[in-house]
Design a protein around this motif. Structure first.
Motif, PDB file in Angstrom:
ATOM      1  N   LEU A  37       0.823  -1.211   0.000  1.00 52.87           N
ATOM      2  CA  LEU A  37       0.000   0.000   0.000  1.00 52.87           C
ATOM      3  C   LEU A  37       0.858   1.262   0.000  1.00 52.87           C
ATOM      4  O   LEU A  37       0.546   2.227  -0.699  1.00 52.87           O
ATOM      5  CB  LEU A  37      -0.944  -0.001   1.202  1.00 52.87           C
ATOM      6  CG  LEU A  37      -2.038  -1.071   1.200  1.00 52.87           C
ATOM      7  CD1 LEU A  37      -2.809  -1.043   2.511  1.00 52.87           C
ATOM      8  CD2 LEU A  37      -2.962  -0.884   0.011  1.00 52.87           C
ATOM      9  N   GLU A  38       1.933   1.260   0.781  1.00 52.68           N
ATOM     10  CA  GLU A  38       2.830   2.410   0.819  1.00 52.68           C
ATOM     11  C   GLU A  38       3.441   2.669  -0.553  1.00 52.68           C
ATOM     12  O   GLU A  38       3.546   3.825  -0.980  1.00 52.68           O
ATOM     13  CB  GLU A  38       3.940   2.205   1.857  1.00 52.68           C
ATOM     14  CG  GLU A  38       3.483   2.286   3.286  1.00 52.68           C
ATOM     15  CD  GLU A  38       2.934   3.645   3.669  1.00 52.68           C
ATOM     16  OE1 GLU A  38       3.368   4.677   3.118  1.00 52.68           O
ATOM     17  OE2 GLU A  38       2.043   3.691   4.543  1.00 52.68           O
ATOM     18  N   SER A  39       3.842   1.603  -1.230  1.00 50.43           N
ATOM     19  CA  SER A  39       4.433   1.793  -2.564  1.00 50.43           C
ATOM     20  C   SER A  39       3.402   2.356  -3.545  1.00 50.43           C
ATOM     21  O   SER A  39       3.718   3.207  -4.366  1.00 50.43           O
ATOM     22  CB  SER A  39       5.035   0.494  -3.088  1.00 50.43           C
ATOM     23  OG  SER A  39       4.034  -0.444  -3.417  1.00 50.43           O
ATOM     24  N   ARG A  40       2.170   1.901  -3.427  1.00 48.85           N
ATOM     25  CA  ARG A  40       1.114   2.425  -4.306  1.00 48.85           C
ATOM     26  C   ARG A  40       0.817   3.891  -4.011  1.00 48.85           C
ATOM     27  O   ARG A  40       0.589   4.672  -4.928  1.00 48.85           O
ATOM     28  CB  ARG A  40      -0.149   1.590  -4.162  1.00 48.85           C
ATOM     29  CG  ARG A  40      -0.010   0.221  -4.783  1.00 48.85           C
ATOM     30  CD  ARG A  40      -1.261  -0.586  -4.664  1.00 48.85           C
ATOM     31  NE  ARG A  40      -1.053  -1.909  -5.228  1.00 48.85           N
ATOM     32  CZ  ARG A  40      -1.834  -2.936  -5.022  1.00 48.85           C
ATOM     33  NH1 ARG A  40      -2.923  -2.809  -4.253  1.00 48.85           N
ATOM     34  NH2 ARG A  40      -1.576  -4.095  -5.563  1.00 48.85           N
ATOM     35  N   LEU A  41       0.822   4.253  -2.727  1.00 50.96           N
ATOM     36  CA  LEU A  41       0.615   5.651  -2.360  1.00 50.96           C
ATOM     37  C   LEU A  41       1.699   6.553  -2.939  1.00 50.96           C
ATOM     38  O   LEU A  41       1.453   7.714  -3.264  1.00 50.96           O
ATOM     39  CB  LEU A  41       0.570   5.816  -0.838  1.00 50.96           C
ATOM     40  CG  LEU A  41      -0.704   5.332  -0.151  1.00 50.96           C
ATOM     41  CD1 LEU A  41      -0.529   5.348   1.363  1.00 50.96           C
ATOM     42  CD2 LEU A  41      -1.889   6.194  -0.566  1.00 50.96           C
ATOM     43  N   MET A  42       2.900   6.002  -3.060  1.00 46.77           N
ATOM     44  CA  MET A  42       4.025   6.770  -3.609  1.00 46.77           C
ATOM     45  C   MET A  42       4.148   6.591  -5.130  1.00 46.77           C
ATOM     46  O   MET A  42       5.146   7.021  -5.719  1.00 46.77           O
ATOM     47  CB  MET A  42       5.320   6.355  -2.924  1.00 46.77           C
ATOM     48  CG  MET A  42       5.359   6.697  -1.466  1.00 46.77           C
ATOM     49  SD  MET A  42       6.920   6.130  -0.776  1.00 46.77           S
ATOM     50  CE  MET A  42       6.937   7.075   0.722  1.00 46.77           C
ATOM     51  N   ARG A  43       3.184   5.920  -5.696  1.00 45.97           N
ATOM     52  CA  ARG A  43       3.140   5.679  -7.142  1.00 45.97           C
ATOM     53  C   ARG A  43       4.374   4.937  -7.651  1.00 45.97           C
ATOM     54  O   ARG A  43       4.930   5.261  -8.699  1.00 45.97           O
ATOM     55  CB  ARG A  43       2.938   6.980  -7.896  1.00 45.97           C
ATOM     56  CG  ARG A  43       1.659   7.697  -7.511  1.00 45.97           C
ATOM     57  CD  ARG A  43       1.464   8.947  -8.334  1.00 45.97           C
ATOM     58  NE  ARG A  43       0.484   9.852  -7.795  1.00 45.97           N
ATOM     59  CZ  ARG A  43      -0.831   9.681  -7.818  1.00 45.97           C
ATOM     60  NH1 ARG A  43      -1.341   8.618  -8.370  1.00 45.97           N
ATOM     61  NH2 ARG A  43      -1.633  10.596  -7.309  1.00 45.97           N
TER      62      ARG A  43
ATOM     63  N   HIS B  65       9.481   1.464   1.658  1.00 48.54           N
ATOM     64  CA  HIS B  65       8.066   1.146   1.903  1.00 48.54           C
ATOM     65  C   HIS B  65       7.943   0.145   3.045  1.00 48.54           C
ATOM     66  O   HIS B  65       7.011   0.222   3.856  1.00 48.54           O
ATOM     67  CB  HIS B  65       7.419   0.593   0.636  1.00 48.54           C
ATOM     68  CG  HIS B  65       7.640   1.473  -0.553  1.00 48.54           C
ATOM     69  ND1 HIS B  65       8.337   1.036  -1.657  1.00 48.54           N
ATOM     70  CD2 HIS B  65       7.300   2.757  -0.801  1.00 48.54           C
ATOM     71  CE1 HIS B  65       8.394   2.019  -2.537  1.00 48.54           C
ATOM     72  NE2 HIS B  65       7.778   3.084  -2.043  1.00 48.54           N
TER      73      HIS B  65
ATOM     74  N   LYS C  93       4.361   2.136  10.849  1.00 50.56           N
ATOM     75  CA  LYS C  93       2.933   2.418  10.966  1.00 50.56           C
ATOM     76  C   LYS C  93       2.199   1.360  11.766  1.00 50.56           C
ATOM     77  O   LYS C  93       1.088   1.600  12.233  1.00 50.56           O
ATOM     78  CB  LYS C  93       2.312   2.559   9.577  1.00 50.56           C
ATOM     79  CG  LYS C  93       2.670   3.879   8.950  1.00 50.56           C
ATOM     80  CD  LYS C  93       1.908   4.131   7.693  1.00 50.56           C
ATOM     81  CE  LYS C  93       2.220   5.525   7.190  1.00 50.56           C
ATOM     82  NZ  LYS C  93       1.453   5.851   5.995  1.00 50.56           N
TER      83      LYS C  93
END
Length: 126
Positions: free
Chosen positions: A98-104, A112, A119
């Motif tokens: 999810l973190e990688s997706r948030l950072m595109r 990540h 978190k």
């Protein structure tokens, strides 16, 4: 591990397993993943911890190891000497995606993974 993650994350997960076995633990938790990040020695996560968060990496490693020594029954769950990720580690890997997706970013990487560990507040490294 999985080709979905970066090669570095796959190496860190392998190191995490080795750390769990070395510490006589029968699971891989987020703490073992952090030990894997530290053992890797050359990654963005350690740079951030050292330079931006002013974390003493040897002290962090020592505190984690002291807490984990003897944690578990010392009996491996699988006859082949394999240890499994516990639920917290599984969640960390999901959060990493999810973190990688948030950072595109297409492929989750070590930064990540560190964010995911930080978190999830109910683990030793966080």
């Amino acid at each position: 591990m999985n080709s979905f993650y970066s090669q570095k994350i796959n190496e860190i997960i392998r190191y995490s397993k080795e750390e769990a076995l070395r510490l006589n633990n029968d699971y891989i938790g987020p703490e073992h993943i952090m030990l894997g990040i530290i053992r890797d020695g050359d990654n963005v996560a350690l740079t951030v911890l050292r330079e931006q968060c002013d974390v003493n990496i040897p002290d962090l490693r020592e505190r984690i190891e002291a807490r984990l020594r003897g944690d578990g029954n010392g009996v491996l769950l699988h006859a082949n000497g394999d240890v499994a990720l516990n639920d917290k580690s599984t969640n960390v890997l999901r959060l990493c995606i999810l973190e990688s997706r948030l950072m595109r970013r297409l492929v989750p990487d070590v930064e990540h993974l560190l964010l995911a560990i930080m978190k999830q507040h109910d683990n030793l490294p966080a």
